[in-house]
Write an enzyme that holds these catalytic residues in place. Structure first.
Site, short mmCIF file in Angstrom:
data_model
loop_
_atom_site.label_atom_id
_atom_site.label_comp_id
_atom_site.label_asym_id
_atom_site.label_seq_id
_atom_site.Cartn_x
_atom_site.Cartn_y
_atom_site.Cartn_z
N ASP A 11 0.86 -1.18 0.00
CA ASP A 11 0.00 0.00 0.00
C ASP A 11 0.90 1.23 0.00
O ASP A 11 1.78 1.35 0.86
CB ASP A 11 -0.88 0.03 1.25
N ASP A 130 -13.53 -4.38 -2.23
CA ASP A 130 -13.39 -4.22 -0.78
C ASP A 130 -14.72 -4.58 -0.13
O ASP A 130 -15.70 -3.85 -0.25
CB ASP A 130 -13.02 -2.77 -0.42
#
Length: 257
Positions: A11, A130
C-alpha cells in the site's frame, strides 16, 4: 494444475509503503523500491501496489515509482489507484506494469471495466473488491474509497452481485479484500471466499487476514483460491516467502519454487 501464487501487497501513500488495520491507522513501513526488490528475491510470484488515496483524492496513481520498480524486479506486478481512463492505464503499462487493478473507479463507472478489457485484454485487468461483513444482517457489502477512512462509503452492491457484474464486463481476475480481516492476522475469511469462489469463474485472489503459514494453506486447499495476497506478515518479516512455499509444497499445494 496451475501453481498457486503468493503475492505481497504494498500500500503506497505519499511515495512510501504503509500498512493499516481494517484500512485504518496506517503506519509507515518503508521505501517502495527496496521492499519490492526484497520480495522478488525472496520468491514472490507477483507484487501488487495500491496507491491507496489516489481515488479518494480524485487523482491517478503517482507514476514516478512505477518505472523504478520495473527496473529492479523481474516478476509481474500490478498497479492500482485512481485509474479512470484508457490514457491513465496506458501510462502505467508504458512505465512497465504488467496489470492494472481498478476498484472505486469501476464502482463509479462499471463500463470502465469493458473499455479497459477491450483495449488491453482481460488478462491485464484486475478488479479489486473491498467487502465488509455486516454482522447484524449477515450480508457482505462492497465499499468504495477505502483508502481514506473519512471518505469510505458503503455502496448499494452486495458482494456476490458485484462479483458477477464485473466478470460480465470483462474482469480477468478478482482480488477480494476482506476488510473485517485486514491486518488482524487471524486468517482469511474462508466462508466468504467459498461463497465468492462458487460464482467466480476467473482467477480469485484472497486478501486480508494472513497471520500464519496455515492461513495460506487453508485459503488454497479449503477455498480453492488462485492466489493469496498479504502485507503485514511479509513487511514485518513474520513469514519468509521461500519458507512459506516450502511449507505449502509439503502440504500438497502446487507452488512455483
Amino acid at each position: 494444475m496451475l501453481a498457486k501464487r503468493i503475492i505481497p501487497c504494498l500500500d503506497v501513500r505519499n511515495g512510501q509503503v504503509v500498512k493499516g488495520v481494517q484500512f485504518r491507522n496506517h503506519e509507515i513501513i518503508g521505501d517502495i523500491v527496496p521492499l519490492a526488490a526484497r520480495y522478488a528475491e525472496e520468491g514472490a510470484d507477483e507484487l501488487v501496489f495500491y496507491d491507496i488515496t489516489a481515488s479518494s483524492d480524485g487523482r491517478t496513481v503517482d507514476k514516478s515509482w512505477v518505472e523504478r520498480v520495473a527496473e529492479v524486479i523481474d516478476i509481474p506486478f500490478c498497479v492500482a489507484g485512481g485509474i479512470k481512463t484508457i490514457a491513465d492505464a496506458e501510462q502505467i503499462f508504458t512505465f512497465g506494469a504488467d496489470k492494472i487493478s481498478i476498484n472505486s473507479p469501476a464502482l463509479a463507472d462499471p463500463d470502465l471495466i469493458s473499455r479497459l478489457a477491450d483495449r488491453f485484454g482481460v488478462q491485464a485487468i484486475v478488479v479489486g473488491i473491498d467487502s465488509w461483513f455486516e454482522q447484524e444482517t449477515g450480508k457482505y457489502w462492497v465499499n468504495q474509497y477505502t483508502g481514506d477512512e473519512s471518505r469510505t462509503r458503503q455502496t448499494n452492491w452486495q458482494l456476490l452481485d458485484w462479483v458477477k457484474e464485473v466478470q460480465k464486463r470483462g474482469a480477468g481476475e478478482i482480488v477480494l479484500n476482506m476488510m473485517n480481516q485486514d491486518g488482524v492476522r487471524n486468517g482469511y475469511d474462508l466462508t466468504q471466499l467459498k461463497l465468492v469462489r462458487d460464482v467466480c469463474k476467473v482467477p480469485l485472489i484472497a486478501s486480508g487476514g494472513a497471520g500464519e503459514m496455515v492461513h495460506f494453506r487453508d485459503a488454497f486447499i479449503e477455498a480453492n483460491v488462485d492466489g493469496a495476497l498479504a502485507a503485514s506478515v511479509f513487511h514485518k518479516q513474520i513469514i519468509n516467502i521461500g519458507e512459506l512455499k516450502e511449507y505449502l509444497a509439503r502440504e500438497g499445494v502446487e507452488v512455483r519454487r
